[in-house]
Design an enzyme around this catalytic site. Structure first.
Site, PDB file in Angstrom:
ATOM      1  N   THR A 428       0.832  -1.230   0.000  1.00  0.00           N
ATOM      2  CA  THR A 428       0.000   0.000   0.000  1.00  0.00           C
ATOM      3  C   THR A 428       0.861   1.273   0.000  1.00  0.00           C
ATOM      4  OG1 THR A 428      -1.747  -1.085   1.267  1.00  0.00           O
ATOM      5  CG2 THR A 428      -1.905   1.279   1.187  1.00  0.00           C
ATOM      6  N   THR A 446      -3.666   0.586  -2.976  1.00  0.00           N
ATOM      7  CA  THR A 446      -3.097  -0.672  -2.507  1.00  0.00           C
ATOM      8  C   THR A 446      -3.238  -1.781  -3.535  1.00  0.00           C
ATOM      9  OG1 THR A 446      -3.174  -2.265  -0.673  1.00  0.00           O
ATOM     10  CG2 THR A 446      -5.276  -1.385  -1.391  1.00  0.00           C
TER      11      THR A 446
HETATM   12  O1  DON Z   1      -7.248  -1.911   2.167  1.00  0.00           O
HETATM   13  C1  DON Z   1      -6.654  -2.326   3.142  1.00  0.00           C
HETATM   14  O2  DON Z   1      -6.951  -2.050   4.270  1.00  0.00           O
HETATM   15  C2  DON Z   1      -5.432  -3.208   2.947  1.00  0.00           C
HETATM   16  N1  DON Z   1      -5.494  -3.834   1.670  1.00  0.00           N
HETATM   17  C3  DON Z   1      -4.211  -2.387   3.113  1.00  0.00           C
HETATM   18  C4  DON Z   1      -2.965  -3.224   3.080  1.00  0.00           C
HETATM   19  C5  DON Z   1      -1.796  -2.467   3.514  1.00  0.00           C
HETATM   20  O3  DON Z   1      -1.840  -1.339   3.898  1.00  0.00           O
HETATM   21  C6  DON Z   1      -0.543  -3.206   3.487  1.00  0.00           C
HETATM   22  N2  DON Z   1       0.539  -2.366   3.936  1.00  0.00           N
HETATM   23  N3  DON Z   1       1.441  -1.802   3.934  1.00  0.00           N
END
Ligand code: DON
Length: 620
Positions: A428, A446
């Site tokens: 993300t 993301t």
């Molecule tokens: O939308 C979401 O909450 C997750 N797909 C976010 C994933 C995420 O932030 C991974 N990180 N660094």
């Protein structure tokens, strides 16, 4: 290589054209050109550094290093990669508005932070239009394919696979929304032609981008995963070849050449249809089917982004605009701020009186987080498919009720906060944009976990998300890890998985004064709150606000994560109040931008992810 590729390859350091051909290049030709460019770059870099040293030329003109707070008069972009910030700042300088800058930054991020976000994923954008005094939220979250039913996921379906089917392979991918969202934003609210806005990203594909510490970390983590599951090297050979340097550890001075140039050029020429129709859509559907998934060309053709009304609340003489469901982040952020304000009223104290990151401060904010996360797990899902009690969750009565449970001397049993449990995540990207006219964008995107589903579309190099893992695979019953999750977030065709992404704007006197957000799964919410509070309550610059030590509690598991500085400083005292304290490495990565009272603009990009903001000054 089915259709076309770069016809010109340009060197990133010097802008020199290294190869020109009237024929389109194949992937293997591109790889050969890259090899010779790498050598050339090593030589050029040495020459360049020597020149800069001797004649005193700064290597970055408009970029501000993470720890410093350079001020700009014209506009600022804070992304988690310097080249992405620079792409947005360039478009502002060329006469684009904040939406043009956001679209340029996002496409550039797809190229330079492919493990985190990109055209195979989705996102949310919150926009403030200062002229109209209007806030908008654009939802381009991935959606479940029409054939993605709940029974394809969960314990029974996962049996015999090294990781859940919602995590790797074809079934892991939701319908990507990023290209549709960015093209929509550009058409509806941008000022410059899409072709111009895409140019920085296309150039970054051609010039390559210098590998940084974050890329090296991501590469070694992913290679370790491929090592652990040897069959992955065969299944995800293209990921290895196109995104992981063929398994060779990145060296200082190496550059990454994204294979996304041809598809970005198609989008520049034909808009969203360049991605969702024709050969690109067919190639995506084919690779997903081969990898055991159900995403079809019809799913792609039917994808549309959704314009939503942002959630809105007053906070310290400003209005907060943030993302509604299918984000959980907006509700959790507002609940946290509400609980804190109620606590101040009830206790007759102020947060400022507690000292920044003291045990008292961490404790109070943690209590607010625990309530918000417990509600997140129980009530939230895609409000277009399930009923989400947004009004009740954000009512002042309910905020009072939560704050009434706060005790300064101890934290409560986990059961006092809620019933369901959350999982953890890891890919993300968030960026923030402000301009001199009072407009702002907060955008978080993301592909879910690092490198998403690991599935790469052969002809086009598109890396597909694994957003299906943001659904609860086994609603209402413990999953393989003994965790419970709510049925509100169960898989359903067309539905969007619940997200923690929390792009947020603060508007004062008609101008966007802060733009914040983060990456890091559920830690997005706590990092975004801390970024905002660090600026608003503690008067920090965005650079200081994003760099400050952080803490996180998501109610379940029942542990309070503290970065090392904070653990040393307040860990013991917090343990004394009943918190299960754990030391953690970097908690999330957050970016922020601020408008000072004198109108100067500043950005802060999290040093935890090697980010760096950029901006430009108006001519006097
Ligand atoms: O939308 C979401 O909450 C997750 N797909 C976010 C994933 C995420 O932030 C991974 N990180 N660094």
């Amino acid at each position: 290589m089915a259709e076309k590729s770069w016809d010109v390859v340009v060197c990133g350091d010097c802008g020199r054209r290294v190869s020109r051909s009237s024929q389109f290049l194949t992937v293997s030709e591109i790889l050969r050109v890259r090899k010779s460019m790498r050598l050339l770059h090593r030589i050029l870099r040495i020459v360049c550094l020597q020149c800069c040293f001797w004649i005193g030329v700064p290597l970055f003109v408009a970029a501000a290093p993470g720890g410093e707070s350079v001020k700009f008069t014209g506009g600022v972009v804070a992304a988690d990669h310097p080249a992405a910030s620079a792409a947005g700042a360039r478009i502002l300088r060329e006469g684009g508005n904040v939406v043009d800058a956001a679209v340029a930054t996002s496409f550039a991020l797809s190229v330079v932070r492919p493990a985190s976000c990109g055209i195979g994923g989705g996102g949310f954008m919150v926009i403030w239009d200062a002229d109209r005094r209007e806030a908008r939220a654009l939802d381009y979250r991935e959606r479940a394919p029409a054939l993605a039913t709940a029974d394809r996921y969960g314990d029974a379906a996962d049996a015999g696979f090294p990781e859940p089917r919602s995590v790797r392979g074809g079934l892991a991918s939701g319908i990507p929304g990023t290209v549709a969202g960015l093209c929509y934003a550009s058409k509806m609210w941008g000022r410059l032609p899409l072709r111009q806005v895409l140019q920085p990203a296309i150039e970054l594909c051609e010039s390559g981008v210098l590998i940084d510490a974050h890329d090296r970390e991501v590469q070694s983590g992913t290679l370790a995963k491929l090592q652990k599951h040897p069959e992955y090297r065969r299944h995800y050979a293209l990921l290895l070849k196109l995104y992981l340097n063929d398994g060779q550890p990145w060296q200082d001075g190496d550059r990454f050449y994204s294979p996304q140039g041809p598809v970005l050029k198609r989008v520049a020429e034909s808009g969203a249809a360049g991605f969702y129709e024709g050969p690109v859509a067919a190639a995506i559907a084919a690779v997903v089917a081969e990898a055991g998934g159900v995403l079809t060309a019809d799913d792609l053709q039917g994808y549309q982004p959704t314009v939503r009304t942002p959630l809105q609340a007053e906070f310290r003489s400003a209005t907060v605009f943030t993302m509604p469901p299918p984000s959980s982040g907006g509700i959790a952020l507002l609940q946290t701020l509400q609980s804190l304000e109620c606590w101040e009223r009830r206790s007759g104290s102020t947060l400022q009186s507690l000292q920044h990151n003291s045990a008292d401060y961490v404790h109070v904010v943690t209590e607010a987080f625990k309530h918000a996360f417990a509600d997140r797990a129980e009530f939230l899902g895609d409000a277009d498919y399930v009923s989400v009690p947004v009004r009740r969750l954000l009512s002042s009565d309910y905020a009072e009720q939560r704050a009434a449970t706060f005790r300064m001397d101890r934290t409560l049993e986990a059961a006092s906060y809620g019933r369901f449990f959350l999982k953890d995540d890891a890919g993300t990207s968030h960026f923030s944009v402000l301009d001199a006219a009072g407009n702002g964008v907060a955008c978080t995107e993301t592909i879910n976990l690092t490198f998403g589903s690991f599935v790469v579309v052969p002809e086009w190099g598109i890396l597909l998300n694994n957003e299906m893992d943001d659904f609860s695979a086994n609603p209402g019953k413990p999953n393989a890890f003994g965790l419970l999750q709510s049925a509100a977030n169960a898989v359903q065709p067309g539905k969007r998985p619940l997200s923690s992404m929390t792009p947020t704007l603060l508007v004062r006197d008609g101008r966007a004064v802060r733009a914040v957000g983060a990456s890091g799964g559920p830690r997005i919410i706590s990092a975004t709150v801390q970024n905002l509070l660090n600026q608003e309550l503690w008067g920090m610059t965005p650079a200081a606000a994003v760099a400050a030590a952080r803490f996180h509690h998501q109610w379940a598991p029942n542990e309070l994560l503290l970065e090392a500085d904070l653990k040393n400083r307040a860990g013991k005292e917090l343990e004394g109040r009943g918190h299960q304290v754990q030391q953690s490495g970097g908690l999330a990565a957050t970016q922020g931008a601020a408008r000072n009272t004198d109108g100067m603009l500043q950005g802060g990009s999290d040093p935890r992810k090697n980010g760096q903001p950029a901006g430009f000054d108006l001519e006097k």
